[in-house]
Write a protein that holds these residues in place. Structure first.
Motif, PDB file in Angstrom:
ATOM      1  N   VAL A 196       5.360   5.681   6.641  1.00 39.22           N
ATOM      2  CA  VAL A 196       4.702   4.653   7.445  1.00 39.22           C
ATOM      3  C   VAL A 196       5.076   4.949   8.894  1.00 39.22           C
ATOM      4  O   VAL A 196       6.235   5.225   9.195  1.00 39.22           O
ATOM      5  N   GLN A 252       0.805  -1.220   0.000  1.00 41.23           N
ATOM      6  CA  GLN A 252       0.000   0.000   0.000  1.00 41.23           C
ATOM      7  C   GLN A 252       0.836   1.268   0.000  1.00 41.23           C
ATOM      8  O   GLN A 252       0.475   2.247  -0.640  1.00 41.23           O
ATOM      9  N   LYS A 253       1.949   1.276   0.733  1.00 41.95           N
ATOM     10  CA  LYS A 253       2.674   2.522   0.973  1.00 41.95           C
ATOM     11  C   LYS A 253       4.046   2.618   0.307  1.00 41.95           C
ATOM     12  O   LYS A 253       4.541   3.708   0.101  1.00 41.95           O
TER      13      LYS A 253
END
Length: 111
Positions: free
Chosen positions: A95, A45-46
């Protein structure tokens, strides 16, 4: 006839619903598999937009063997504080918190 069909459909839905609940992890590794799976999902996702879905790099460096170069704590420090390098800059704080910890654990296993 409609009543029987309704009963069959409700029964099937109940069975499918219970099957979808799953039993969780039977692992006795202290949650390492869970953290690792979570780290992979967070990475996708990141991080994958710069480091690639296959960890082979792109805008960011190749991470396929990052665990042989850095410890989990060193990776966590890079994730939290960023780093400059020959492939640009890893910005800090993409994150955070527990997510950063999970990514660091997962990446430290890449050797």
């Amino acid at each position: 006839m409609k009543k029987k069909l309704g009963t069959v459909i409700m029964g099937a839905a109940l069975v499918m619903g219970l099957a979808a609940c799953g039993g969780g992890s039977d692992s006795s590794d202290g949650g390492k598999d869970t953290a690792s799976a979570g780290g992979a999902k967070i990475y996708d996702q990141k991080c994958s937009s710069c480091h690639g879905g296959d960890l082979k790099g792109g805008v960011g460096p190749d991470l396929t063997k990052v665990g042989s170069k850095y410890s989990k704590d060193e990776i966590l420090d890079i994730v939290n504080n960023g780093k400059s390098g020959d492939k640009g800059m890893m910005p800090p704080g993409i994150v955070k918190g527990d997510d950063a910890e999970q990514v660091a654990v997962w990446l430290s296993e890449k050797k």
